[in-house]
Enzyme design. Sequence first.
Site, mmCIF file in Angstrom:
data_model
loop_
_atom_site.group_PDB
_atom_site.id
_atom_site.type_symbol
_atom_site.label_atom_id
_atom_site.label_comp_id
_atom_site.label_asym_id
_atom_site.label_seq_id
_atom_site.Cartn_x
_atom_site.Cartn_y
_atom_site.Cartn_z
ATOM 1 N N GLU A 132 -25.983 -19.133 104.507
ATOM 2 C CA GLU A 132 -25.700 -18.875 105.921
ATOM 3 C C GLU A 132 -25.407 -20.188 106.640
ATOM 4 O OE1 GLU A 132 -28.823 -16.559 107.673
ATOM 5 O OE2 GLU A 132 -28.579 -14.907 106.237
ATOM 6 N N GLY A 136 -28.907 -22.968 103.446
ATOM 7 C CA GLY A 136 -28.172 -23.119 102.202
ATOM 8 C C GLY A 136 -29.108 -22.982 101.018
ATOM 9 N N GLU A 248 -26.602 -18.371 86.951
ATOM 10 C CA GLU A 248 -25.621 -19.023 87.823
ATOM 11 C C GLU A 248 -25.550 -20.513 87.520
ATOM 12 O OE1 GLU A 248 -24.746 -19.842 92.594
ATOM 13 O OE2 GLU A 248 -26.342 -18.445 91.994
ATOM 14 N N ARG A 274 1.774 -43.207 78.017
ATOM 15 C CA ARG A 274 2.107 -44.171 79.064
ATOM 16 C C ARG A 274 2.105 -45.589 78.495
ATOM 17 N NH1 ARG A 274 4.530 -44.651 84.093
ATOM 18 N NH2 ARG A 274 3.487 -46.254 85.336
ATOM 19 N N ASN A 372 -27.759 -30.665 93.784
ATOM 20 C CA ASN A 372 -28.433 -31.396 92.704
ATOM 21 C C ASN A 372 -29.738 -32.026 93.165
ATOM 22 O OD1 ASN A 372 -26.377 -30.635 91.044
ATOM 23 N ND2 ASN A 372 -25.676 -32.699 90.546
#
Length: 386
Positions: A132, A136, A248, A274, A372
């Site tokens: 919200e 958090g 999750e 490259r 974290n």
Amino acid sequence: MDRNIYDEDHESFRDVVKEFIKRYGTNEAREKWDADGQVDRATMRAAGEAGIIGLSVPDEFGGAGMLFDYRFRAIVNEETIKAGLGSLAGAFGIQDDLAVPYLAHFGTPEQQQKWLPGMATGEIIGALAMTEPGAGSDLRGIKTTAKKVDGGYIVNGAKTFISSGATADVVVTFVKTGEGNRPDAFSLILIENGMEGFEHGKKLHKMGFQGHDTAELSFTDVFVPDANLIGGAEGHGFVQLMRNLPLERLSIGVAAAAAAEAGLLWTLDYTKSREAFGQPVIAFQNTYFRLADMATTVDALWAYVDRAILLYGEQKLTAEEAAKVKFYATEREWEVLDQGVQLHGGYGYIMEYPIARAFVDARVHRIYGGTNEIMREIVGRQLIKG
């Protein structure tokens, strides 16, 4: 270093995912998703038809029934991210790792029958709404309420930073159904697109994941029937969230490891092709020393993440271990991708290159799913307890 967690069935599935990406994950498709700010529904339906979403949906509802074998989901993450399709990986992840599990694990038989078949086919898009504007990582600080009335609940409040929030047909929503902030004061409720008073707010313009929608949601006197209370009983929402958060966080860890590996491969290809001062960039000691660091980090990261994947399959992945995986993997991902950008030189700053897109996509990995800093708090408190 060879990984040994996959068997023939997994590798056959990988071929299916690669073929899907070849057909639907073109540069033109990615550019359209970026321009529209979302993955189109046709692609989600095609993913359902190919059997690469809905993996944790029980087979009686049309899914693969892989409720705890996360190896198939890991392959989807690996291949989509390796193809530079971070937004597609995100859209699939919200469906399979955030929305589906709450119904597969906790839904009533009626809720499962109503929603899971369509989520397996991609016809129904789900989302999870926790965060919200004022709450958090501190989930007990939410203000969205669901007040009991005859036949259901009246929901008022707002959510923000909701992935797939603009396109979702049904939103698993974390609400307060009681007083105070005890765990039993919270519930999960299914809020459906089209319910009066439910508004999908503006798509948020993000730094990364341009092709995956993130939105604000608002609820003004939304009537939600009793049948939409997940599990059919109040007061279990906080426990339900805590039980699914390891998945999750594992999902984020897998995505981070996949992005780190992809960044290494892209950088290897670039530095081999490259030239500078008459020789390939990879021939310079500084370059191959940095690549050696990147390669070793990726190998170590996969060894750690793979162990977590297997622990989840054994239903032994604890909240503390998942927190470690989430913050460790995303920190290492950032280091590898940052070095990859540096070794690309100016081209690493150009969004046409996948290393640049992966770099900006990766920044949110250290924020969502619990910052974290919060992950370290979880681990640190466990260490204090002994």
